[in-house]
Write a protein that holds these residues in place. Sequence first.
Motif, PDB file in Angstrom:
ATOM      1  N   GLY A 510       0.786  -1.225   0.000  1.00  0.00           N
ATOM      2  CA  GLY A 510       0.000   0.000   0.000  1.00  0.00           C
ATOM      3  C   GLY A 510       0.811   1.264   0.000  1.00  0.00           C
ATOM      4  N   SER A 544      -1.768  -4.629   6.841  1.00  0.00           N
ATOM      5  CA  SER A 544      -3.030  -4.521   6.118  1.00  0.00           C
ATOM      6  C   SER A 544      -3.384  -3.044   6.063  1.00  0.00           C
ATOM      7  N   LEU A 545      -3.256  -2.447   4.907  1.00  0.00           N
ATOM      8  CA  LEU A 545      -3.413  -1.004   4.769  1.00  0.00           C
ATOM      9  C   LEU A 545      -4.691  -0.693   4.005  1.00  0.00           C
ATOM     10  N   THR A 546      -5.505   0.181   4.582  1.00  0.00           N
ATOM     11  CA  THR A 546      -6.703   0.666   3.902  1.00  0.00           C
ATOM     12  C   THR A 546      -6.403   2.046   3.330  1.00  0.00           C
ATOM     13  N   THR A 547      -6.808   2.273   2.082  1.00  0.00           N
ATOM     14  CA  THR A 547      -6.495   3.532   1.413  1.00  0.00           C
ATOM     15  C   THR A 547      -7.783   4.222   0.978  1.00  0.00           C
ATOM     16  N   LEU A 548      -7.876   5.510   1.263  1.00  0.00           N
ATOM     17  CA  LEU A 548      -8.960   6.346   0.735  1.00  0.00           C
ATOM     18  C   LEU A 548      -8.314   7.393  -0.164  1.00  0.00           C
ATOM     19  N   LYS A 571     -17.361   7.094   3.066  1.00  0.00           N
ATOM     20  CA  LYS A 571     -16.866   6.433   4.272  1.00  0.00           C
ATOM     21  C   LYS A 571     -16.133   7.437   5.154  1.00  0.00           C
ATOM     22  N   ALA A 573     -13.557   8.227   8.438  1.00  0.00           N
ATOM     23  CA  ALA A 573     -12.451   7.618   9.158  1.00  0.00           C
ATOM     24  C   ALA A 573     -11.869   8.621  10.131  1.00  0.00           C
ATOM     25  N   GLY A 608      -3.713   6.568   3.942  1.00  0.00           N
ATOM     26  CA  GLY A 608      -3.583   5.134   4.124  1.00  0.00           C
ATOM     27  C   GLY A 608      -3.473   4.885   5.609  1.00  0.00           C
ATOM     28  N   TYR A 609      -4.228   3.924   6.101  1.00  0.00           N
ATOM     29  CA  TYR A 609      -4.221   3.709   7.543  1.00  0.00           C
ATOM     30  C   TYR A 609      -4.324   2.226   7.862  1.00  0.00           C
ATOM     31  N   SER A 610      -3.754   1.892   9.002  1.00  0.00           N
ATOM     32  CA  SER A 610      -3.807   0.527   9.526  1.00  0.00           C
ATOM     33  C   SER A 610      -4.437   0.603  10.902  1.00  0.00           C
ATOM     34  N   ASP A 643      -8.044   2.168  -6.054  1.00  0.00           N
ATOM     35  CA  ASP A 643      -8.553   1.611  -4.797  1.00  0.00           C
ATOM     36  C   ASP A 643     -10.016   1.205  -4.898  1.00  0.00           C
TER      37      ASP A 643
END
Length: 901
Positions: A510, A544-548, A571, A573, A608-610, A643
Amino acid sequence: MPLSTKAYRFATGMIALSFLAGGPAAAHAAASSVSGGTTAAAAAGSFFADVKAGHWAERSIMKLALQGIIVGNQGQFRPSASVSRQEAVVMALRFMGKEKEIDASQAVVFPDTFQVNNYYKPYVVLAMKLGLLSQEEEFKLAESQPKQEWGASAASREWITKLIVRAAGKQQLAQELASKSSGFQDAASIGAGYAGYVNAGVSLGLVKGVTAEKFDPVSAVNRASAATLFSRAQTLAPVSYPGETEGVLTALSGTTATVYTDEGFRTFNLAADVRFYRFDSETALKSGSELQLYTHVQVLGGGTDALYVEQTDTEQQVKSTEGTIKQIAPGQNTVWLWDGQNMIGVSYDSSLAIKSQEGAKLELADLKTDSQVIVKTDTFRDKPGALEIVVKSAPVTKEGAGTVAASANGMLTVKTASGADETWPAAAGLVVLGWDGRALEGGLAGLKAGDTVSYSVKDSQVVSVKVTDTTVRSASGTFSAYTGEYLIYEVAGKAQTSKLADNVTLTIPGIEQPVLGDLYKDDQLELALDAAGKITSITVKNRSLTTLTGAEVLSYSAEQKALTVKGTNGKLAALQVTDKTRVELNGTNVPLSTAAGMLRQGQRVTVGYSGSDAVLIRFVYQYTGTIGLLNTATKTLALSLDDGTSATLPFDALSVDWYGKSGATIADVKVGMRVTAGLDTNQAKATSLRVHQGVQYKISSVDAANKILGLQPASGSGIALSAGSLPLRGDDGATVPFVSLAAGATVNVTYAGQTPSSLTLVTVRYGVVTQIGASSVTVQEYGGSARTIELGSGYSIVKNGAASGSVSTLAVGDRVETRKNADGAVVIEANAGVKKTFWKMENGQLLVKRSSLTDNSYRFTLAEGAAASWNGQAIAIASLTDGDAVTLYVFGGKLLEVVKG
């Protein structure tokens, strides 16, 4: 004391010959000389002293002499002398095997105009009785030539043609062709009673014109030509002559030849001056080794001695079956063979020959279960049996050591200390231990070229491998910290410290172009270390990286370092910004204190956040994705982002930057293209489009210190590319270290406008097409296993320099290179090979004969494990000899395959 084989041969030949050449007195003289031993000894060296080796009619003269059809006088045959009519009649009757019907005691009276030597009169009478000669025709011929004796006169070409056609039993054909026009320009000169016989002789291949246009019917025939004519006729009217054996040649050594006949196997002793011939040449072979086993042969000689051996056709009376030996039953004289589909029982007897692929003689006891063999069985016996077993490979059990040359597709290739390559398939359940004693993930696939290994082989399968030294070691652990040039991590609860190599490759899911500061405590790491123990590569395995992408900032508290954003998909965050949060502005890392003032409400960022920790904050100055909408009327651009989200952007005007396409405008841009859209300073509108364009190159040079690649496109000039900051991956998406790049490799460079944005190492494979389907092609790779390639859409087949979108242009057996092009579509390129003449091997290179002094393409570097074959069977490259015709298949600058013939 009985005569020797040679003495018997020349004694009988001389007596019969003297009768033919000079009558009873000469015969008596010849017999007397033979009894003293001088004539036979004088003639033995060359058979006939005046027929030298290489004479154009050598085979026919020797063959017919041994059959008793032709003879000479005092060791001379006089091949250039004209053959008389009466001599030709005797030859014809002997050719037919009718000489025993001669009645030498009968009184023969011919008209005064028909003069024949007394010795030959009984032969002429029998020839007339059998219809070889027409009494009426020959009497008229004699009357028309009153100044010549009919019998002593030279036989003409048309006359002897008629005699031989009748002797061969083809008179009916001559009658059918009597009215057919001849192709010879002098056909009008052929006698009325001879035209049909000449036509028959030509159609049967017995006679030819003196030129393509001229038959020359009345010219005399010499004795060598007569021998050749009767030799040709033997294929039409076979006769069994004394001392002659016909059958299939099953074995040949320096002293014996074994032939299978109607009565079973017969072994002949080869005389010291035995001659070997082929049916299609008059010249003797250099040795018997030039004869093909299992073809039909004719053997002439006395008793068990062979003086003459002729191969009479080229069709081997055998069939070959390749398979694996599953059982040997000596009590039943049977070998059981598995051919991949069926179990086959093959019987054998004492004549069975067993040898290695290199030709070394083996015994039945040397055959082992699971040996790979080629079994040749005959097709000439009522109950076929095995004639020969060639052992391609026997099961091997051994311990070994060497350097890994290749390890893929379930096969391990190791270069041993002697420099030889050994390739072994992996046994089921094979465990491969790394240098640290841990099992390698992926088994053989976890080995690297250059690793030093010890290994065990059982029944030709590698059952264990242990890495004893490696250029790239691997380790795994939990990240603790890094200080300066050291990385600290835990392995099984114990702290480990390893020095970092220069230019460490770091991969974090990510995060593009991550740095060591992006590592988090407790990250699970996979490490690669060089021979000195320095870390060359770090891969985070558990992140495990979530990206917006393009999220809107709702609020930011500098005091609490709390950031709240809303994604384009709605969404929300709430994220905690830390000292490890990476902040990028226009591609440059900036301190959080610098960026804090920009995190105002409404600002667009990619985060990007974990968990709840913000790992990355990137101020949005561009979007990268695939065009879903481009409406110039409403001036709206919609992109599908990587994404999974989308971004819709207004624009006033869009500049277009496109690599390799000068003067591009928005009219050239289409829905479905991948682009990077640049934004204005307010992040509100799109102002530019950089079209993503892939270009495929060959690497011509590598500057490892400065990470600069020399690249050569398919056409045009080469370029120098600074690749140090570019993401580098394989075509499977996995991160690839820069040290994997080498001259000759193929890469795809993706450009965003004029700027290179990524580099992909293309996997190129080489092999032979074994199966072609409607949407797939199966290729047996060199040194590997069969691979089925799904063609997909947009594939290209390149053959004979032309590209096609149809798989039908390929054929089974084509040698091919397979790869993916810059757009990810399959490319299969056929290699027709180059035909050359082999010269020699020199320092690992194969040298061929130069076509001219300016031909510099005569040295070919052999790839490791290069294959060679002949008539579909594998051979050793070292078995090639000077002058062999070869086809060479060169891929990637290396010679991978040599096909002889």
